[in-house]
Design an enzyme around this catalytic site. Sequence first.
Site, short mmCIF file in Angstrom:
data_model
loop_
_atom_site.label_atom_id
_atom_site.label_comp_id
_atom_site.label_asym_id
_atom_site.label_seq_id
_atom_site.Cartn_x
_atom_site.Cartn_y
_atom_site.Cartn_z
N LYS A 41 0.88 -1.16 0.00
CA LYS A 41 0.00 0.00 0.00
C LYS A 41 0.92 1.21 0.00
CE LYS A 41 -2.84 3.32 1.29
NZ LYS A 41 -2.24 4.65 1.19
N ARG A 101 -9.16 12.49 -3.32
CA ARG A 101 -10.18 12.03 -2.40
C ARG A 101 -10.76 13.18 -1.59
NH1 ARG A 101 -7.90 7.80 1.21
NH2 ARG A 101 -7.06 9.59 2.28
N GLU A 149 -2.77 5.74 -6.54
CA GLU A 149 -2.05 6.69 -5.69
C GLU A 149 -1.05 7.46 -6.54
OE1 GLU A 149 -1.81 7.08 -2.01
OE2 GLU A 149 -3.71 5.99 -2.05
#
Length: 181
Positions: free
Chosen positions: A7, A28, A62
Amino acid sequence: KWIISSKCDGMSLLAIYVDSKLQSVVTRGDGYKGKDQTEKLSQVIPHKLPDSYAGVTLIRGEGIITKSAFEALNLSGGKVYKNPRNAVVGLVGADDMFSACKNYITFVAYQIYKSAHKFSTYKDILVELKELFSGTKSSKSSRDTIFQVLRDFSEHSSTPRFFRKNATDFVIACLQSGFEQ
């Protein structure tokens, strides 16, 4: 089987494609409303998917800065950032950083949310994303049990973040089959 991937610690982004053409890139934000960063981040995210991606396709990923790019950015004579995540947020948020975004930020895609394509497993999605986006890593490994996943996490978290190639928070473990998820 479990699919294991890192991640990455960066800025969460959603790339929206309509009939295979990039329409917008949004952050986001506060979780309810993101900020449109299309103008800046379209330099980092491909403008077009293969023609087979008709209709609306949503790609989640990302925006990250690799360790080597982070070191180069901090040596470039501009603002010095504390960590790669702060650097991504700072570059994207600054009005005058268009070329810096292109030079330092990499988009790592990890999910296709809506697409004309149907995938049987999460690993199939990762393989497709690796073909579509050069920065994307396909799954590093698969494990048979949750105990093996936890062992990998323990080994991963024992390495200090600064010594990892990319800033990673933790590992993501997904069941291989969509049915099992």
